[in-house]
Design an enzyme around this catalytic site. Structure first.
Site, PDB file in Angstrom:
ATOM      1  N   ASN A 104      31.688 -18.392  42.667  1.00 19.15           N
ATOM      2  CA  ASN A 104      30.139 -18.895  42.860  1.00 19.15           C
ATOM      3  C   ASN A 104      29.160 -17.921  43.322  1.00 19.15           C
ATOM      4  O   ASN A 104      29.496 -16.850  43.394  1.00 19.15           O
ATOM      5  CB  ASN A 104      30.295 -20.164  44.189  1.00 19.15           C
ATOM      6  CG  ASN A 104      31.358 -21.063  43.671  1.00 19.15           C
ATOM      7  OD1 ASN A 104      31.139 -21.459  42.628  1.00 19.15           O
ATOM      8  ND2 ASN A 104      32.071 -21.625  44.658  1.00 19.15           N
ATOM      9  N   HIS A 123      30.514 -28.975  38.575  1.00 15.21           N
ATOM     10  CA  HIS A 123      29.996 -27.848  37.635  1.00 15.21           C
ATOM     11  C   HIS A 123      29.721 -28.597  36.439  1.00 15.21           C
ATOM     12  O   HIS A 123      29.760 -27.951  35.014  1.00 15.21           O
ATOM     13  CB  HIS A 123      30.880 -26.637  37.336  1.00 15.21           C
ATOM     14  CG  HIS A 123      31.342 -26.076  38.803  1.00 15.21           C
ATOM     15  ND1 HIS A 123      30.323 -24.943  39.152  1.00 15.21           N
ATOM     16  CD2 HIS A 123      32.199 -26.021  39.564  1.00 15.21           C
ATOM     17  CE1 HIS A 123      30.871 -24.552  40.399  1.00 15.21           C
ATOM     18  NE2 HIS A 123      32.005 -25.079  40.728  1.00 15.21           N
ATOM     19  N   HIS A 134      39.773 -20.736  34.075  1.00 11.69           N
ATOM     20  CA  HIS A 134      41.178 -21.035  34.949  1.00 11.69           C
ATOM     21  C   HIS A 134      41.233 -19.892  35.850  1.00 11.69           C
ATOM     22  O   HIS A 134      41.656 -18.615  35.234  1.00 11.69           O
ATOM     23  CB  HIS A 134      42.275 -21.095  33.996  1.00 11.69           C
ATOM     24  CG  HIS A 134      43.746 -21.762  34.972  1.00 11.69           C
ATOM     25  ND1 HIS A 134      43.487 -22.222  36.284  1.00 11.69           N
ATOM     26  CD2 HIS A 134      44.958 -21.497  34.465  1.00 11.69           C
ATOM     27  CE1 HIS A 134      44.778 -22.307  36.610  1.00 11.69           C
ATOM     28  NE2 HIS A 134      45.785 -21.887  35.423  1.00 11.69           N
TER      29      HIS A 134
END
Length: 736
Positions: free
Chosen positions: A181, A109, A373
């Site tokens: 995603n 990413h 996170h």
């Protein structure tokens, strides 16, 4: 010197077999064209050692300390369906090393774009979650980062790849990160294999090519040996792998999470982001052209839309399931991240609206330094024992420490929570807080007992106290994880005929870039387990025989919700190219341009040269693109204000796109623009002699998606109607 092989590009020193190797052997030698650096000591003294002596050795898999390992595909869990154990030293070593492989960019990413916005809760989730930011009319600031997975920071936006869709909610109870995603499933079922799949997808380590793509041997070698990747790979080979825009991209939480209600009741859930503009994609040739013409296409599109006031919006939705001990739903294992639950089986319920309305002021300070996170949670949202999620809970926190220079990355402005922080953590690199007091521990009396514990009554975060069944420590996956083909088959059957054609073309292109025949044949074996026609068409394109399936094909139902074609969507934010010159009716061009703006779309006038069109007697029309600079891929639709004659620079020595124009009455760059747009199934409209352009291209004036109006406003109206379907799909006749 004669080449070691007549065709360059062999990825390894020896060709592979179709079957996975099982007989132990040591590392292969380097290829004849390769040599490592000369062996010197750290102080510059020659060691006399062979260069190969510093490479890996032995025929068995070990830890970094040389401990032999029996399994690197499964985390150590409390039973096949139990939670991953902290004592799994191999998982921690493997993930930790992987997290620190890249300095300073993200390992994955790395290529991203982001924006600020606001999330407004509908209140519809209040029955299943006590999360404060989901309550009715509560508005929460957010920061959203979109990204590609495989490429480096300098790669192109429109490569075929999975996209990240990560959202940071600055809630009143602390930061909540939904790190997802644009594809709802993942390649692997257990996080211990994450370094492997990324190593396979990244450029080959000997040449550092190819960049930002999966069309090479190591990727297909891995996914053909790990058939659990079949579902994600099929999604990636579909049009979902090349989205038109971040604004037209779905997002998924991938994992199953657990919601906690005010009364303590729990519900299993999957998160979905649904774009208000619909889910749309590029066609493959278009994506390839864009990579050269505008590598920043997606990040530019996002920033330009926000600047133009066409604010991107998504609804956050949830699929909910009973929180049973089995954690399954109608036979689907909810802990398997390679599976979806079709929307026909569990409806996606809208729970809030996300609007992106502000671009970052500094890319590095915000987009580059933002740290997500999955373990950034708030009361009302908990995790499950998904083994892929378990590894991510460790990995994301660990990787930020190296990437952002230490454990205080939460103090970087874009990462700071919008709620009080009293964490008793002190010092370390880049400490910018100036703490007071003498007792950063608890209990204490020197600081008056502060900070105090927060129970549920004070919005404290308490994990759901689940019963843990008696279990053995094992490196295993549950039996339900072994079904690798039924859901890929359902996805294939759910696609429209034109989308299936694109999948076949994608597999054929990617595999044609592989060097080893054995890998191509192994992938065909996987496709045979999904669908015979898919396998046959790809095999035909590769010039190989189509294998027969080794097991009966799964008897599955298609899910119409998975198809992108067949719906209608708003045209907000679409880019309309208006082709004109000084001989055009410039008053009509001005009227069309204003009408495009009034409909919250973006008009770009394409003229023979920069500056403006028109003289003193006409209101000048500003030109945003010239015939030399414009390419069709930048526009969602084209409008022709006539048939512009060749401009002054319409010759090949100055602009190669004008070569071969000859004595054509229309500028050859305009013909290229319109011809490409037609080939890519985009809407084309015109007035005032535009048919001359169609005739020069051999396009019938009544061809699908080619419209004419009495004036510019009428032509625009017809084009806007066509835009609702994204493309003129009738121009893509399906062969299957």
């Amino acid at each position: 010197m004669s080449p070691s092989h007549p065709i360059p590009g062999r990825p390894a020193a020896q060709p592979p077999r179709i079957e996975e190797p099982t007989e132990p052997r040591g590392p292969l030698p380097p290829k004849p064209d390769q040599r490592g650096p000369e062996t010197y000591s750290p102080t510059g003294q020659p060691t006399g050692l062979d260069a190969a002596s510093v490479a890996q050795a032995g025929d068995r898999h070990t830890t970094a300390q040389g401990l032999r390992l029996p399994d690197t595909d499964h985390s150590l869990k409390a039973g096949p369906r139990g939670p991953v154990l902290l004592q799994d030293h191999h998982l921690r070593e493997k993930i930790t090393h992987f997290d620190h492989e890249r300095i300073p960019e993200r390992v994955v990413h790395a290529r991203g774009a982001a924006a600020h916005g606001v999330f407004r809760g509908y209140g519809t989730a209040s029955k299943v979650s006590k999360a404060a930011f989901l309550a009715e009319e509560v508005e929460t600031p957010v920061f959203v980062r979109f990204s590609t997975v495989l490429g480096s920071r300098g790669s192109a936006d429109t490569v075929r790849d999975t996209r990240g869709f990560a959202t940071k909610f600055y809630t009143s109870d602390g930061v909540f990160d939904l790190v997802g995603n644009n594809i709802p499933v993942f390649f692997i079922q257990d996080a211990i294999k994450f370094p492997d799949v990324i190593h396979a997808g990244k450029p080959h380590p000997d040449r550092e090519i190819p960049q930002a793509q999966s069309a090479h041997d190591t990727f297909w070698d891995f996914v053909s040996l790990h058939t659990e990747a079949a579902h994600h790979t099929l999604w990636n080979m579909s049009d979902r792998g090349i989205p038109r825009s971040f604004r037209m991209m779905e997002g998924f939480g991938v994992h199953t999470f657990r919601l906690v209600a005010e009364d303590g009741a729990t519900t299993l859930v999957k998160f979905h982001w649904k774009p208000k503009l619909g889910v749309h994609s590029l066609v493959w040739e278009e994506a390839q052209i864009i990579s050269g013409a505008d590598p920043d296409f997606h990040r530019r599109d996002l920033a330009d839309a926000i600047e133009a006031g066409a604010f991107p919006q998504w609804e956050l939705g949830i699929q909910t399931f009973p929180d049973t001990p089995e954690q399954t739903f109608q036979g689907i294992d909810l802990l398997d991240p390679t599976k979806i639950v079709p929307e026909e089986m569990a409806q996606v319920q809208p729970i809030g609206l996300l609007t992106l309305d502000r671009n970052p002021s500094n890319f590095f300070a915000e987009t580059e330094q933002v740290a997500f996170h999955p373990g950034h949670l708030v009361p009302g949202i908990d995790i499950t024992d998904d083994p892929l999620l378990a590894g991510r809970l460790f990995s994301y926190l660990d990787t930020q420490i190296t990437r952002l220079g230490g454990p205080n990355f939460a103090q970087i402005p874009v990462n700071r929570p919008h709620s009080p922080v009293n964490d008793m953590q002190r010092d370390a690199v880049h400490q910018t807080a100036v703490h007071s007091g003498v007792a950063p521990y608890r209990p204490n009396s020197l600081d008056g007992g502060c900070p105090f514990a927060a129970g549920p009554e004070a919005a404290g975060y308490v994990e759901v106290p689940l019963e843990m069944p008696a279990a053995r420590k094992v490196r295993e996956a549950p039996a339900s994880f072994e079904d690798h083909f039924s859901q890929p088959r359902s996805f294939w059957l759910s696609l429209s005929p034109v989308e299936r054609e694109h999948v076949v073309a994608a597999y054929t292109f990617e595999l044609s870039k592989c060097y080893e025949q054995a890998i191509k044949e192994r992938v065909l074996g996987t496709l045979a387990q999904i669908d015979a026609q898919l396998c046959q068409e790809v095999a035909s394109g590769l010039g190989l025989p189509a294998p027969q399936p080794t097991e009966p094909l799964a008897d599955v139902e298609p899910s119409p919700a998975l198809a992108q074609v067949g719906k209608q969507w708003p045209s907000v934010g679409r880019v309309i190219g208006i082709i004109a010159d000084d001989k055009s009716d410039l008053a009509a061009v001005q009227a069309v341009r204003q009408s495009v703006l009034d409909q919250s779309m973006v008009p770009l006038v394409i003229g023979p040269s920069g500056g403006v069109l028109g003289d003193g007697g006409t209101e000048p029309v500003p030109v945003q693109r010239t015939f030399a600079a414009a390419r069709s891929v930048e526009f969602d639709a084209l409008l022709l204000a006539g048939a512009p004659a060749p401009a002054a620079d319409a010759h090949g020595s100055r602009d190669a796109k004008a070569a071969g124009g000859g004595d054509a009455p229309v500028d050859p760059r305009v013909l290229l623009l319109v011809g490409e747009a037609y080939r890519h199934a985009k809407a084309i409209g015109g007035w005032n002699g535009a048919r001359q352009v169609y005739e020069a291209l051999g396009i019938a004036s009544d061809a699908p998606g080619v419209v004419s109006g009495d004036d510019g406003t009428a032509a625009l109206s017809l084009v806007t109607d066509l835009l609702a379907r994204h493309r003129v799909w009738d121009r893509f006749p399906a062969l299957m």
